[in-house]
Design an enzyme around this catalytic site. Structure first.
Site, PDB file in Angstrom:
ATOM      1  N   ASP A   8       0.838  -1.198   0.000  1.00 25.61           N
ATOM      2  CA  ASP A   8       0.000   0.000   0.000  1.00 25.61           C
ATOM      3  C   ASP A   8       0.874   1.250   0.000  1.00 25.61           C
ATOM      4  OD1 ASP A   8      -2.287   1.658   0.337  1.00 25.61           O
ATOM      5  OD2 ASP A   8      -2.068   1.571   2.516  1.00 25.61           O
ATOM      6  N   ASP A  10      -0.408   5.009   0.982  1.00 21.87           N
ATOM      7  CA  ASP A  10      -0.706   5.907   2.103  1.00 21.87           C
ATOM      8  C   ASP A  10      -0.724   5.160   3.429  1.00 21.87           C
ATOM      9  OD1 ASP A  10      -0.974   8.033   0.317  1.00 21.87           O
ATOM     10  OD2 ASP A  10      -3.088   7.581  -0.030  1.00 21.87           O
ATOM     11  N   ASP A 133      -2.322  -0.913   5.796  1.00 17.95           N
ATOM     12  CA  ASP A 133      -2.719  -0.446   7.125  1.00 17.95           C
ATOM     13  C   ASP A 133      -4.231  -0.509   7.324  1.00 17.95           C
ATOM     14  OD1 ASP A 133      -2.844   1.701   5.211  1.00 17.95           O
ATOM     15  OD2 ASP A 133      -3.155   3.096   6.858  1.00 17.95           O
TER      16      ASP A 133
END
Length: 176
Positions: A8, A10, A133
């Site tokens: 990922d 961000d 996240d």
């Protein structure tokens, strides 16, 4: 055949929390310390409900996001043994696409454009591993999940957690 990892952007390789808090302070005059965020939902990070939408729509917001400490070196190291794909559910913010692509070109020039995926729903990703996240992305992933620690996931324990890129490297060294 080499195994593959979806990583990922961000909150994992791009430190969006620091970016948001810095820009929020600059434009709203309110300092928020990252430690104050633990356990909050993302929509409750700042008091003004539309602040993120306004800030992220500003030119340069995504382009100037700081790199997560240790991310560049760790991703380079992982690329020696795994096929790496950078995956971002960026379609929600279409104005971010060119900025994110430029950001990756500057900070991760060793990642081919063929290995960059901007999508709306990460459940379509079919790599062997996913480092993310967001629980919503990890819960529907069919491979092995690695949850990168973030303020919004501190109360979740059903995925393998890592707190930083050194821990990612330690964990993945066992998978080679």
């Amino acid at each position: 055949m080499r195994k593959s990892i979806a990583i990922d952007m961000d909150g994992v390789i791009a430190d969006e929390v620091i970016q948001l808090l810095t820009w929020y302070d600059q434009h709203y005059g309110v300092k928020i310390h990252p430690a104050e965020l633990n356990g909050r939902r993302e929509e409750d990070v700042v008091p003004e409900k539309d602040a993120y939408s306004k800030l992220s729509a500003m030119p340069g917001y995504f382009r100037t996001t700081p790199v997560m400490p240790g991310a560049v070196e760790a991703v380079k190291k992982l690329a020696e043994s795994f096929d790496i794909f950078i995956v971002s559910a960026a379609m929600q913010y279409p104005h971010s696409l060119s900025q994110k692509l430029e950001w990756l070109g500057e900070h991760f020039p060793f990642i081919s454009w063929r290995n960059i995926i901007f999508c709306g729903d990460k459940s379509i990703i079919g790599t062997d591993y996913m480092i993310d996240d967001h629980i919503k992305n990890l819960d529907y992933f069919k491979g092995k999940t690695i949850m990168f620690n973030a303020f919004h996931n501190v109360n979740h324990t059903h995925h393998q957690r890592v707190n930083n890129w050194d821990q990612v490297l330690e964990l993945m060294a066992k998978e080679i």
